[in-house]
Design a protein around this motif. Sequence first.
Motif, PDB file in Angstrom:
ATOM      1  N   ARG A   4       1.032  -1.304   0.058  1.00  0.00           N
ATOM      2  CA  ARG A   4      -0.062   0.027   0.039  1.00  0.00           C
ATOM      3  C   ARG A   4       0.893   1.313   0.003  1.00  0.00           C
ATOM      4  O   ARG A   4       0.684   2.306  -0.743  1.00  0.00           O
ATOM      5  CB  ARG A   4      -0.994  -0.189   1.284  1.00  0.00           C
ATOM      6  CG  ARG A   4      -1.944   0.975   1.485  1.00  0.00           C
ATOM      7  CD  ARG A   4      -2.634   1.108   2.358  1.00  0.00           C
ATOM      8  NE  ARG A   4      -3.581  -0.201   2.588  1.00  0.00           N
ATOM      9  CZ  ARG A   4      -4.446  -0.528   3.542  1.00  0.00           C
ATOM     10  NH1 ARG A   4      -4.351   0.162   4.809  1.00  0.00           N
ATOM     11  NH2 ARG A   4      -5.409  -1.401   3.212  1.00  0.00           N
ATOM     12  N   VAL A   5       1.909   1.046   0.878  1.00  0.00           N
ATOM     13  CA  VAL A   5       2.857   2.337   0.732  1.00  0.00           C
ATOM     14  C   VAL A   5       3.549   2.545  -0.499  1.00  0.00           C
ATOM     15  O   VAL A   5       3.556   3.691  -0.952  1.00  0.00           O
ATOM     16  CB  VAL A   5       4.015   2.133   1.881  1.00  0.00           C
ATOM     17  CG1 VAL A   5       4.980   3.550   1.783  1.00  0.00           C
ATOM     18  CG2 VAL A   5       3.479   2.112   3.264  1.00  0.00           C
ATOM     19  N   GLN A   6       4.071   1.610  -0.965  1.00  0.00           N
ATOM     20  CA  GLN A   6       4.572   1.738  -2.420  1.00  0.00           C
ATOM     21  C   GLN A   6       3.469   2.233  -3.636  1.00  0.00           C
ATOM     22  O   GLN A   6       4.019   3.197  -4.346  1.00  0.00           O
ATOM     23  CB  GLN A   6       4.957   0.257  -2.944  1.00  0.00           C
ATOM     24  CG  GLN A   6       6.433  -0.084  -2.348  1.00  0.00           C
ATOM     25  CD  GLN A   6       6.814  -1.435  -2.921  1.00  0.00           C
ATOM     26  OE1 GLN A   6       5.892  -2.305  -3.201  1.00  0.00           O
ATOM     27  NE2 GLN A   6       8.112  -1.428  -3.460  1.00  0.00           N
ATOM     28  N   LYS A   7       2.240   1.679  -3.539  1.00  0.00           N
ATOM     29  CA  LYS A   7       1.196   2.142  -4.439  1.00  0.00           C
ATOM     30  C   LYS A   7       0.921   3.630  -4.115  1.00  0.00           C
ATOM     31  O   LYS A   7       0.853   4.470  -4.987  1.00  0.00           O
ATOM     32  CB  LYS A   7      -0.070   1.451  -4.134  1.00  0.00           C
ATOM     33  CG  LYS A   7      -1.161   1.557  -5.129  1.00  0.00           C
ATOM     34  CD  LYS A   7      -2.140   0.446  -5.478  1.00  0.00           C
ATOM     35  CE  LYS A   7      -3.221   0.960  -6.129  1.00  0.00           C
ATOM     36  NZ  LYS A   7      -4.330   1.449  -5.522  1.00  0.00           N
ATOM     37  N   LEU A   8       0.826   4.017  -2.828  1.00  0.00           N
ATOM     38  CA  LEU A   8       0.492   5.450  -2.566  1.00  0.00           C
ATOM     39  C   LEU A   8       1.722   6.168  -3.239  1.00  0.00           C
ATOM     40  O   LEU A   8       1.396   7.471  -3.481  1.00  0.00           O
ATOM     41  CB  LEU A   8       0.033   5.629  -1.068  1.00  0.00           C
ATOM     42  CG  LEU A   8      -1.078   5.188  -0.509  1.00  0.00           C
ATOM     43  CD1 LEU A   8      -1.194   5.093   0.892  1.00  0.00           C
ATOM     44  CD2 LEU A   8      -2.234   5.932  -1.100  1.00  0.00           C
ATOM     45  N   SER A   9       2.913   5.703  -2.590  1.00  0.00           N
ATOM     46  CA  SER A   9       4.029   6.585  -3.348  1.00  0.00           C
ATOM     47  C   SER A   9       4.004   6.855  -4.948  1.00  0.00           C
ATOM     48  O   SER A   9       4.484   7.725  -5.241  1.00  0.00           O
ATOM     49  CB  SER A   9       5.281   5.799  -2.622  1.00  0.00           C
ATOM     50  OG  SER A   9       6.401   6.200  -3.351  1.00  0.00           O
ATOM     51  N   SER A  10       3.673   5.521  -5.452  1.00  0.00           N
ATOM     52  CA  SER A  10       3.772   5.829  -6.877  1.00  0.00           C
ATOM     53  C   SER A  10       2.722   6.860  -7.453  1.00  0.00           C
ATOM     54  O   SER A  10       2.786   7.277  -8.371  1.00  0.00           O
ATOM     55  CB  SER A  10       3.573   4.371  -7.364  1.00  0.00           C
ATOM     56  OG  SER A  10       2.246   3.832  -7.450  1.00  0.00           O
ATOM     57  N   LEU A  11       1.570   6.829  -6.644  1.00  0.00           N
ATOM     58  CA  LEU A  11       0.681   7.945  -6.916  1.00  0.00           C
ATOM     59  C   LEU A  11       1.162   9.416  -6.624  1.00  0.00           C
ATOM     60  O   LEU A  11       0.429  10.340  -6.641  1.00  0.00           O
ATOM     61  CB  LEU A  11      -0.847   7.550  -6.238  1.00  0.00           C
ATOM     62  CG  LEU A  11      -1.555   6.076  -7.020  1.00  0.00           C
ATOM     63  CD1 LEU A  11      -2.385   5.810  -5.884  1.00  0.00           C
ATOM     64  CD2 LEU A  11      -1.937   6.488  -8.419  1.00  0.00           C
ATOM     65  N   GLY A  12       2.138   9.259  -5.905  1.00  0.00           N
ATOM     66  CA  GLY A  12       2.782  10.891  -5.501  1.00  0.00           C
ATOM     67  C   GLY A  12       2.571  11.272  -3.914  1.00  0.00           C
ATOM     68  O   GLY A  12       2.786  12.219  -3.518  1.00  0.00           O
ATOM     69  N   ILE A  13       1.766  10.417  -3.158  1.00  0.00           N
ATOM     70  CA  ILE A  13       1.585  10.535  -1.689  1.00  0.00           C
ATOM     71  C   ILE A  13       2.582  10.106  -1.003  1.00  0.00           C
ATOM     72  O   ILE A  13       2.661   8.763  -0.781  1.00  0.00           O
ATOM     73  CB  ILE A  13       0.127   9.946  -1.370  1.00  0.00           C
ATOM     74  CG1 ILE A  13      -0.829  10.462  -2.116  1.00  0.00           C
ATOM     75  CG2 ILE A  13      -0.025  10.122   0.200  1.00  0.00           C
ATOM     76  CD1 ILE A  13      -2.433  10.063  -1.955  1.00  0.00           C
ATOM     77  N   SER A  14       3.480  10.980  -0.710  1.00  0.00           N
ATOM     78  CA  SER A  14       4.720  10.548   0.134  1.00  0.00           C
ATOM     79  C   SER A  14       5.026  11.708   1.067  1.00  0.00           C
ATOM     80  O   SER A  14       4.540  12.901   1.014  1.00  0.00           O
ATOM     81  CB  SER A  14       5.852  10.150  -0.650  1.00  0.00           C
ATOM     82  OG  SER A  14       6.121  11.236  -1.571  1.00  0.00           O
TER      83      SER A  14
END
Length: 223
Positions: free
Chosen positions: A170-180
């Motif tokens: 989930r972290v990876q997915k959110l990060s790939s969407l720009g949420i970091s």
Amino acid sequence: MHKWISQEIIELLESVWTNEEKGANDEESIASSAKTTVTEDLLAECEREGYITRNLSEIELTPLGRKTAEDVIRRHRIAERLVVDVLGMTLEEVESDACEFEHLVAPGIIEAICTLLGHPRTCPHNLPIPEGHCCRKHEHHLDSVVTSVDNLNVGDRARVAYVSARNYSRVQKLSSLGISPGVTIRLHQKFPGFVIQCDETQIAVEKEIAKDIFVWQDDKVTG
Ligand SMILES: [Zn+2]
Ligand SMILES: [Zn+2]
């Protein structure tokens, strides 16, 4: 300012503290749960250095011993929270390395981590975390903490502090969407589902995911 204290003394003081939480102060219980061998020499040294007092087989912390143990317990339990909430490890993984916990976090950054985590009151084992200076200050500044996205109002903008790594993909997915960490997001919609705006992209997420995204409340801008 900080006096060097041996690891054996620290382990003993931690054990006296945790036993006291359970209502025990006898040498046998303290010795059996200490992560060091409790010898007569160690006890005598702690007494001489002014950390404990002994009365028959009962051990009590002196004010100095209490302050020392409190600092270590606080670091240990804040580090546990950090590892579980931010790094997403399980309690079992936490336990296997438990005695090293206080070494994970340098004393100088404990207040910053406590603030990042929103001044947690309990560790993942549900034991109380002694209050630090930051927690007492925070009582007068109720807004200056981290909160999860599901607590924002529609239209609020806030900067991401961290994404809980309980679920790594989930972290990876959110990060790939720009949420970091560091990016500013805007809560676009809460119902029927959560929609988060990040730059020009709108991202639909489930409430469970919104709960895992933590933002700085003091950066919150409504509108
Ligand atoms: Zn704990
Ligand atoms: Zn705090």
